[in-house]
Scaffold this active site. Sequence first.
Site, PDB file in Angstrom:
ATOM      1  CE  LYS A 104      61.263 -19.355 -48.519  1.00  0.00           C
ATOM      2  NZ  LYS A 104      61.696 -21.111 -48.552  1.00  0.00           N
ATOM      3  CE  LYS A 157      61.184 -27.145 -43.936  1.00  0.00           C
ATOM      4  NZ  LYS A 157      61.560 -26.690 -45.238  1.00  0.00           N
TER       5      LYS A 157
END
Length: 334
Positions: A243, A147
């Site tokens: 997703k 991240k």
Amino acid sequence: MKIVDMHLYDYNAEFKTPVITPKVKLNTRKALFVELITDNGQSYFGECNAFETNWYADETIAEAKHLSALWFQQFQNKMFRSFSEIQNALKVLSNYPATRSMLMMACYQMFHDLEPLCVPYGATINGMTPKNFQQLVQTQPQRVKLKWNNQIVDDVKKVSQLPFRPDIVIDANESLSKIEYDKLNALKKTPILYIEEPFKSLHHLTIFEKNELPPVAIDEKATSESFILQAINDFGIDVVVLKPFRLGGIDRVIELIKILKSKDVKIVIGGMYEYGLSRYFTAMLAQYADYPSDITPEGYYYEHDIVNNAGILKGGSIYFEPPMVNYKKLNFIC
């Protein structure tokens, strides 16, 4: 078969390590579950990947609960003779992808046999702490996603120093601005498989020459087939993270995989801090991905789960048995 009853549950486990992103800090993961009961006495479970608030997507757990109840009222005791009839019934939820995805997860099992499967392990790291570094050493994922943070250059260097050589991916969560371009330049020294969602707007990509950035992936923006195809055509997107809960479910992702492969666009399947039930279906779809997907082994995020043996780590790959939900661990809502 007919769906004769429906139960809703929730489950809330603490993360082993708090999840920190540019948008939110999460200490626990509350999730919604549905149980659909058919006229032959079988139960089928689905897991919702929405959150309690709309920090990540507009649809929340509260909305999914309400919409699921309305859908059940409309289709209770209706005869479904095929999977396509279930798909037609779920069209009323086309504007609510998280709810449709949860119900599709349960309905898919009514018409498809689930098999054991094995997929590459792709770890996601929220800050390269000594604990996280040691966890990578022990588990040896085939891909490490980092991240974006103020120490991203150092984090990439640390991954490069691991005693094995995983692919490196960066997830910027649409947070990059001009003041961080120097970090992007510094990252050129290390091969990056791709960078997810570097900018809030795809138009920022036009500032760069194609070779100035790693391959760019869309994730948050991959909300529909039409937008995905437009992004590929207009901005040369290299990778798409699909997703199920954002796109409306397993069946829609399967169709998109076929379309994107025909265009030679690379595919990754994404999860969202899932429990074992949802993680199995993410892994099922990830069998068709081009790169290791966002699937973690059992016990990676949570000490406790609602599915036993939900992803056993075996030498950089994760093995899944068809999930059996321990509903006694769930909190009954209605």
